[in-house]
Structures are given as C-alpha cells and as structure tokens.
Write a protein that holds these residues in place. Structure first.
Motif, short mmCIF file in Angstrom:
data_model
loop_
_atom_site.label_atom_id
_atom_site.label_comp_id
_atom_site.label_asym_id
_atom_site.label_seq_id
_atom_site.Cartn_x
_atom_site.Cartn_y
_atom_site.Cartn_z
N ALA A 150 8.47 -13.71 1.51
CA ALA A 150 7.31 -14.25 0.78
C ALA A 150 6.96 -15.65 1.29
CB ALA A 150 7.60 -14.27 -0.71
N ALA A 170 5.13 -15.61 4.61
CA ALA A 170 3.72 -15.24 4.45
C ALA A 170 2.82 -16.45 4.22
CB ALA A 170 3.57 -14.25 3.29
N ARG A 174 1.03 -13.94 7.48
CA ARG A 174 0.80 -13.34 6.16
C ARG A 174 0.50 -11.85 6.31
NH1 ARG A 174 -3.20 -11.89 2.70
NH2 ARG A 174 -2.75 -12.16 0.49
N LEU A 175 -0.38 -11.53 7.24
CA LEU A 175 -0.72 -10.13 7.46
C LEU A 175 0.50 -9.32 7.88
CD1 LEU A 175 -4.15 -10.52 9.29
CD2 LEU A 175 -3.75 -9.78 6.93
N ALA A 179 3.69 -10.12 7.26
CA ALA A 179 4.66 -10.11 6.16
C ALA A 179 4.26 -9.15 5.04
CB ALA A 179 4.83 -11.52 5.61
N MET A 180 3.01 -8.74 5.02
CA MET A 180 2.54 -7.81 4.00
C MET A 180 2.68 -6.34 4.44
SD MET A 180 1.67 -9.74 1.54
CE MET A 180 0.54 -8.92 0.46
N GLU A 181 3.22 -6.12 5.62
CA GLU A 181 3.40 -4.75 6.12
C GLU A 181 4.21 -3.94 5.11
OE1 GLU A 181 2.60 -2.74 8.85
OE2 GLU A 181 1.08 -4.27 9.14
N PRO A 182 3.70 -2.80 4.69
CA PRO A 182 4.39 -1.99 3.68
C PRO A 182 5.83 -1.61 4.04
CG PRO A 182 2.15 -1.20 3.97
CD PRO A 182 2.39 -2.23 5.04
N TRP A 223 8.45 -4.14 2.82
CA TRP A 223 8.68 -4.13 1.37
C TRP A 223 9.29 -2.81 0.91
CZ3 TRP A 223 8.70 -8.60 -1.00
CH2 TRP A 223 8.07 -9.67 -0.35
N SER A 253 1.71 -1.41 -4.64
CA SER A 253 2.14 -1.46 -3.25
C SER A 253 3.66 -1.64 -3.33
CB SER A 253 1.51 -2.64 -2.53
OG SER A 253 2.00 -3.87 -3.05
N ARG A 289 5.36 -4.04 -2.16
CA ARG A 289 5.60 -5.45 -2.48
C ARG A 289 5.44 -5.70 -3.97
NH1 ARG A 289 2.32 -9.79 -3.19
NH2 ARG A 289 3.21 -11.80 -2.71
N ARG A 290 4.37 -5.18 -4.53
CA ARG A 290 4.11 -5.37 -5.96
C ARG A 290 5.19 -4.68 -6.81
NH1 ARG A 290 -1.54 -4.03 -9.08
NH2 ARG A 290 -0.84 -4.77 -11.10
#
Length: 85
Positions: free
Chosen positions: A21, A24, A31-32, A34-37, A40, A71, A73-74
């Motif tokens: 986090a 990101a 950030r893009l 680090a958001m890779e599914p 997470w 997602s 992450r969420r």
C-alpha cells in the motif's frame, strides 16, 4: 534504463500488504502496478483463508458472488483478520 513492469510486479509480490500500500503512494506508475489483482489475491489467500470457515474455497466463492463490489485489495482491507504487521 527502467525495469520492465513484470519485474516490478515480481518485486512487489514479495512485499507485505502494508508495504504494498505504501509503494502505491510513490508515483502513478507504481500505483497502477501495486493495484494488480494478482498481488492482492495472493495476500487474501494467504492471510484470510485460515480465518474463514471453508478456507480458500469459501473465500473464492465469496469473491465471485460479490464481484461487482469487491476487488482482492478491498476484500483484504475490509475483512478483519489477525494481521502480521
């Protein structure tokens, strides 16, 4: 010369969720990445499976049912569990 995105994602995959986090926040490109599914997803399966009755299968089913809302992450951030950090 800059590292390829695939290598950056491999490096990011070694980070704990809290560190991921923070990464990101460095720049938009990170950030893009680090958001890779997949990053997470691996954390969810590792940290949440032991705490959810039914384990990994139930976790995967829950995400399929809630795909519109969640997602990986969420799901990790909103599910209470014993965090290592």
């Amino acid at each position: 010369k800059e590292l390829p995105d695939v290598i950056k994602i491999l490096i990011f995959s070694k980070l704990e969720p809290a560190k991921l986090a923070k990464v990101a926040c460095v720049c938009r490109d990170w950030r893009l990445l680090a958001m890779e599914p997949i990053l997470w997803r691996n954390h969810c399966l590792h940290y949440l499976s032991p705490w959810i009755p039914g384990g990994e299968v139930e976790l995967l089913n829950r995400l399929k049912l809630e795909r519109a809302r969640y997602s990986w992450r969420r799901l990790l951030l909103e599910t209470p569990y014993a965090r290592p950090d």
